[in-house]
Every structure is written in structure tokens, then in C-alpha cells.
Write an enzyme that holds these catalytic residues in place. Structure first.
Site, PDB file in Angstrom:
ATOM      1  N   GLU A 192       0.817  -1.212   0.000  1.00 44.33           N
ATOM      2  CA  GLU A 192       0.000   0.000   0.000  1.00 44.33           C
ATOM      3  C   GLU A 192       0.855   1.268   0.000  1.00 44.33           C
ATOM      4  OE1 GLU A 192      -4.265  -1.227   1.857  1.00 44.33           O
ATOM      5  OE2 GLU A 192      -2.905  -0.230   3.212  1.00 44.33           O
ATOM      6  N   GLU A 256      -6.796  -7.851  -1.004  1.00 45.18           N
ATOM      7  CA  GLU A 256      -7.250  -7.999   0.377  1.00 45.18           C
ATOM      8  C   GLU A 256      -8.752  -7.834   0.427  1.00 45.18           C
ATOM      9  OE1 GLU A 256      -5.259  -5.569   3.238  1.00 45.18           O
ATOM     10  OE2 GLU A 256      -3.273  -6.055   2.428  1.00 45.18           O
TER      11      GLU A 256
HETATM   12  C1  GLA Z   1      -4.387  -2.804   4.736  1.00 46.54           C
HETATM   13  C2  GLA Z   1      -3.003  -3.432   4.865  1.00 46.54           C
HETATM   14  C3  GLA Z   1      -3.019  -4.724   5.639  1.00 46.54           C
HETATM   15  C4  GLA Z   1      -3.885  -4.617   6.880  1.00 46.54           C
HETATM   16  C5  GLA Z   1      -5.284  -4.210   6.447  1.00 46.54           C
HETATM   17  C6  GLA Z   1      -6.255  -4.078   7.611  1.00 46.54           C
HETATM   18  O1  GLA Z   1      -5.028  -3.210   3.667  1.00 46.54           O
HETATM   19  O2  GLA Z   1      -2.424  -3.684   3.623  1.00 46.54           O
HETATM   20  O3  GLA Z   1      -1.690  -5.035   6.001  1.00 46.54           O
HETATM   21  O4  GLA Z   1      -3.324  -3.634   7.720  1.00 46.54           O
HETATM   22  O5  GLA Z   1      -5.251  -2.954   5.840  1.00 46.54           O
HETATM   23  O6  GLA Z   1      -6.345  -5.237   8.315  1.00 46.54           O
END
Ligand code: GLA
Length: 566
Positions: A192, A256
Site C-alpha cells: 500500500e 485484500e
Molecule cells: C491494509 C493493509 C493490511 C492490513 C489491512 C487491515 O489493507 O495492507 O496489512 O493492515 O489494511 O487489516
């Protein structure tokens, strides 16, 4: 020998448009014959040239006792998923600069190999920043010794530390890549970065750091909606952590799909209702989108490793990383699991979707050469009663199953066979951490710590933490190590009913047969619990976490030492 599953619909007007889903096992001879790997050259992924949909689930090896890795991975596979995804926590693998740990509970290679053995593909997310509700997002805190440190940038103090770490990490991974016969089909670049985006040279640096050390599988980035614009890097496939998305002529992947959410101390436990989750997943699958369940099984942020989120207010996360995921913190099935499994059974078993059955020679297997021999499973839904007749289209023997029960062997008939305050892991300006955290550490290092036992137990001497040091090197111990050594070496004496705090306590737990259990500390305020030296994590009466997960393999028959540091 491998079985190819085909999903098709016949005589059914309510047929939903389904996406082709090959079921290819890493340990099949099919994989060994060609090494093209995962490709994203068109609107769908291909693996060795055949259409492939990623049905992934995240399970972090560092959040599950090693004795349970197999159990959790088998459950992931049995749910109908074909890919395991995991982050790699730098701060556990290099706890001190230049000291690397890759054994026992941190044996990443063993974890990846196990996934391969069980027939799962692996997508690796080596960071170096991982977020993940993990202390400092997985970055080692010793980086903060450099007062000019700029985390996640091309600042030389950061890049040289990454280089040294990757020099040790990546060579362990490269032999496990798909093209070398291993299960790793893709590797994620950072995490991210688009939401942080402090340095436009940084992502290229990480990408090159991977490539130059021999990573040759598909590279991915993973971004949140707000970060999509800045998170990419040339030549790397973008994936997204939300549901509505379009990427032109590239395969769509939700890297995700949040199956639940993490908890923070003092706020309610998060629940994402199963039916809601299932209906969104169904929609994604119907649209042909690849998906990764984050988390499939959250497990526990043992020890002091739980992080904190700071979007204006500092919120430390709980030790439990249950996440309301399909498998509970202790690995048990949930309604979510069962519903998901039943949904995936209609997708994961698909090789292709067709209104008419395709004869085996014409299947898009073996680089479109079809299947020459073996077994082929055809499957369909039946919505009403009647006679089932193959109209003489079956040339071989067909075993007929209805709802998985063998109802006969028919010739010429085709049927269905067919948690100190933890480091922030997510904050927009990560170097603020340096100012905040050094203040906290100074306080901790100068505060007097009284060591006392509890009710009828024993106490140790009053000591000052700043005086604690390794006698040989005269260097201070880390808090974790300090507590551990203290617990081991103290002379314990009984205390009255009202101990003063902070204090260390010792008690024992007599166990007949070790098995998984939870440790509840009613009326205890806030602290950390060790059982037989294993740091189970933090507890805090504000909740929502009410008990600490105590894995059976960490217990022994008879006496078990329980320590609490409050
Ligand atoms: C983001 C991050 C993950 C985690 C999620 C929430 O997407 O990439 O590592 O922190 O949020 O669980």
C-alpha cells in the site's frame, strides 16, 4: 495423475455466468511440464498458459504456532482456496541489526514448502513494510536509532538496511519460486505504498531489490482506493484492496478482501456478518475477479508484536488477531467458513464453464492439447426432478454422484460426478513515530519497576529497569528479554493480597492433557502473560479481548509456569 473438474450447466435457464477456474495442484505433473508461471497478459490470469483464478487466503505463519501450520493450511485448502498468501515480518527475522532468524517458528521456507506439499500456491508479501496490524508495520525498531531515518524512502540509511535484509531473505525464497519447481507464483512489492507515497524513487528501488536477487515470478502491488494513483510501479501488476474496480485489459484481483476487521483496545469487537460477506464474494466471483481473503485465519499477535493505528488518535490493537475471519483465532470453523466453503465449491472446482460438456481431448489443459487419459469430473446443479439421460454422449464409464453420494455406476449415462504501547503500524507520516516513541522509551527506561508476586505466590527484588544489563557486555536488555531473564532468575517470595504495581507475578497451572485453551484474567487490569516462557501477548480489562489464546503445544502435562507482568 490429476483430475480435471469441469463445471457446466445443461438445460438450466437460470444459469449464472460463471468464470473459468482451473484446479491445478502445485504437486501435479502438469506443473512440472512447463514453467511459464503466472501471467497477467490479458483480462484473466494464466498459469502455464491455462486460465487461472487466484482464490487466496492469508494466514501469517508468525501468528500461528508452527505445530498448527499444517492444520490451518489444510483447512484453507478444504475451504476451496488454491493459494496461500503471507507477509514476511522483517522485525522478527532481523531482531537486531545483522542477526537473522529463520528457524523454528520463523522457518519461512518450511512454511512455503508445506503449502506446496499440500497443493497450494503461494503469493509472498515480503514488504519490507507490511502494515498488518504488526508492530511498526514489520520494520525493526533499531532503524529508529538513526535520527535522520526516513522510513519507506530511498534514504540511504533505510535502503542499505533493506539491502542487507534482502540479501539474507531473498536467496531463501528464490528456489521456492514456481519456475524452480516451488509453489510461489507471485511476489508483492512493498505494501500500500500509494497511501504513503513519500518518495517516487522508492518503489523502483524495492522492485529492483527483488529482481536483482532473482525474483522472477509475477510482481504485484497492493493498494487501497486512496493509494491506487500513486502505488504502482512500471511493469508490476496493480491489485486493489476493495471491491469495485477496473483495470482495463489486466486481470482483476482483490488482494485484500477483508473478511472481518482487527480490534483495538477499548472499542467493540468487530464483526462482519457472514451473509453479507458471502454475497459480496459471490458477486466478485461471478464477475470473474481473483480474490484473496484477508484474513482467512488471523491467529494471534503473540508477544509484543501487535501494532497500533493512528489516524489522528492513537489506537493500539489487541493481541488477538481473530479478525472475525472464517477460522477463529484458535483455528476453529465458523459459520463464515462453512458458507464460504459451500460457495467456493461451486467455483473452485471449475476448470471451465460451459453450457455443454466438453470432451476430454478438447479441454484447455496441457497447453491446450487436451487431456489424454485419467479422470474428468463433470458437475452441474439440478433444479428439478426428472429423468437424467446422456443421450448416448458418454463414451466411457461414468460414476454417478448426487450430492456426493454414489448412486450407481451407469454405462452410457452421464450424470453428476461428475499489543509497552506498541508501535504504530499504520500512520500517514511514519517518522512522527520517531518523536513519539523515543519519548515513551525514555520513560520506560527510567521508571522504577517493583517486582512482586501475588496472592500466596512469591516476589522478586525491587529493581530499576535502567540498571538491568547484560553483565558480560554491560548493554541493556530489551524489555522482552529482560522480563524473561528476570522471571527465570528471581527469588520469589509471597506477597499479601494487595500487591503494588507494576509487578511481576508467578503462578502455576496444572494441566492433565495439554490442549488448546484460553487464559482469562478477570479483574486484572493490564499486562503481559508468559506461559512456560512463551509470550502470549497483552491483556487489558478495557476489552474487547477478554482472554488470551494459549495453544496446546506450548503447554506440558503437569506444572506449567504462568507469569504476568503488570
Ligand atoms: C491494509 C493493509 C493490511 C492490513 C489491512 C487491515 O489493507 O495492507 O496489512 O493492515 O489494511 O487489516
Amino acid at each position: 495423475m490429476h483430475i480435471i473438474y469441469i463445471y457446466f450447466h445443461f438445460t438450466c435457464s437460470r444459469t449464472p455466468k460463471r468464470f473459468a477456474q482451473p484446479l491445478i495442484f502445485p504437486n501435479s505433473s502438469f506443473r512440472m511440464s512447463a514453467r511459464q508461471g503466472l501471467r497477467a497478459d490479458s483480462t484473466h490470469f494464466t498459469l502455464d498458459g491455462a486460465p487461472f483464478r487466484i482464490l487466496g487466503g492469508s494466514i501469517h505463519y508468525f501468528r500461528v504456532p508452527r505445530a498448527y501450520w499444517r492444520d490451518r493450511l489444510l483447512k484453507l485448502k478444504a475451504c476451496g482456496l488454491n493459494t496461500l498468501t503471507t507477509y514476511v515480518p522483517w522485525n522478527l527475522h532481523e531482531p537486531e541489526r545483522g542477526v537473522y532468524l529463520f528457524q523454528e517458528e520463523l522457518d519461512l521456507e518450511a512454511y512455503i514448502r508445506l503449502a506446496g506439499e499440500l497443493g497450494l500456491w503461494v503469493i509472498l508479501r515480503p514488504g519490507p513494510y507490511i502494515c498488518a496490524e504488526w508492530d511498526l508495520g514489520g520494520l525493526p525498531s533499531w532503524l529508529l536509532q538513526d535520527k535522520k531515518m526516513k522510513l519507506r524512502t530511498s534514504y540511504s540509511g533505510f535502503t542499505s538496511a533493506v539491502n542487507s535484509y534482502f540479501d539474507k531473505l531473498i536467496p531463501r525464497i528464490t528456489p521456492l519460486q514456481y519456475k524452480n519447481g516451488g509453489p510461489i507464483i507471485a511476489v508483492q512489492v512493498e505494501n500500500e505504498y500509494g497511501s504513503y507515497a513519500k518518495d517516487e524513487r522508492y518503489m523502483s528501488f524495492i522492485k529492483e531489490a527483488l529482481l536483482s536477487r532473482g525474483i522472477s515470478e509475477l510482481l504485484l502491488t497492493s493498494d487501497n482506493n486512496d493509494g491506487l494513483k500513486c502505488g504502482g510501479v512500471d511493469g508490476v501488476l496493480q491489485t486493489v484492496n476493495l471491491q469495485k474496480l477496473t483495470f482495463g485489459d489486466k486481470p482483476l484481483m482483490v488482494m485484500e478482501y477483508w473478511s472481518g476487521w482487527f480490534d483495538v483496545w477499548g472499542e467493540p469487537h468487530h464483526v462482519f456478518p457472514a451473509p453479507e460477506m458471502i454475497s459480496i464474494v459471490r458477486e466478485l466471483l461471478d464477475r470473474g475477479i481473483s480474490i484473496n481473503f484477508y484474513m482467512f485465519h488471523g491467529g494471534t499477535s503473540f508477544g509484543f508484536m501487535n501494532g497500533a493505528v493512528d489516524l489522528g488518535t492513537y489506537k493500539p490493537q489487541t493481541s488477538s488477531y481473530d479478525y472475525d475471519a472464517p477460522l477463529t483465532e484458535s483455528g476453529d470453523y465458523t459459520t463464515k467458513y462453512h458458507l464460504l466453503r459451500s460457495l467456493l465449491s461451486t467455483y473452485s472446482s471449475m476448470f471451465l464453464q460451459s453450457d455443454d460438456p466438453v470432451n476430454m481431448e478438447c479441454l484447455p489443459a496441457n497447453h491446450n492439447n487436451g487431456q489424454s487419459y485419467g479422470y474428468t469430473l463433470y458437475q452441474t446443479d439440478i433444479y428439478s426432478g426428472g429423468d437424467l439421460n446422456s443421450r448416448n454422449h458418454v463414451r466411457d464409464r461414468a460414476l454417478v454422484f448426487i450430492d456426493r453420494e454414489l448412486i450407481g455406476l451407469k454405462i452410457l449415462m452421464m450424470d453428476l460426478l461428475i499489543t509497552n504501547s506498541q508501535f504504530v503500524d499504520y500512520i500517514r507520516y511514519l517518522w512522527i513515530i520517531m518523536m513519539l516513541l523515543s519519548a515513551v522509551w525514555t520513560l520506560i527506561l527510567t521508571a522504577p519497576i517493583h517486582c512482586r508476586g501475588s496472592n500466596g505466590e512469591e516476589v522478586c527484588n525491587v529493581i530499576f529497569l535502567r540498571m538491568c544489563s547484560d553483565e558480560e557486555t554491560n548493554s541493556p536488555y530489551s524489555l522482552n528479554l529482560f522480563i524473561f531473564l528476570r522471571l527465570q532468575s528471581q527469588k520469589w517470595t509471597s506477597v499479601g493480597t494487595k500487591p503494588t504495581y507494576p509487578a511481576f507475578f508467578r503462578g502455576s497451572l496444572v494441566v492433565d492433557q495439554p490442549t488448546d485453551t484460553f487464559l482469562k484474567l478477570p479483574n486484572w487490569s493490564k499486562g503481559v502473560v508468559f506461559v512456560n516462557g512463551q509470550n502470549l501477548g497483552r491483556h487489558w480489562s478495557v476489552g474487547p479481548q477478554k482472554a488470551l489464546y494459549l495453544p496446546g503445544p506450548w503447554l506440558r502435562s503437569g506444572d506449567n509456569e504462568v507469569n504476568d507482568c503488570m
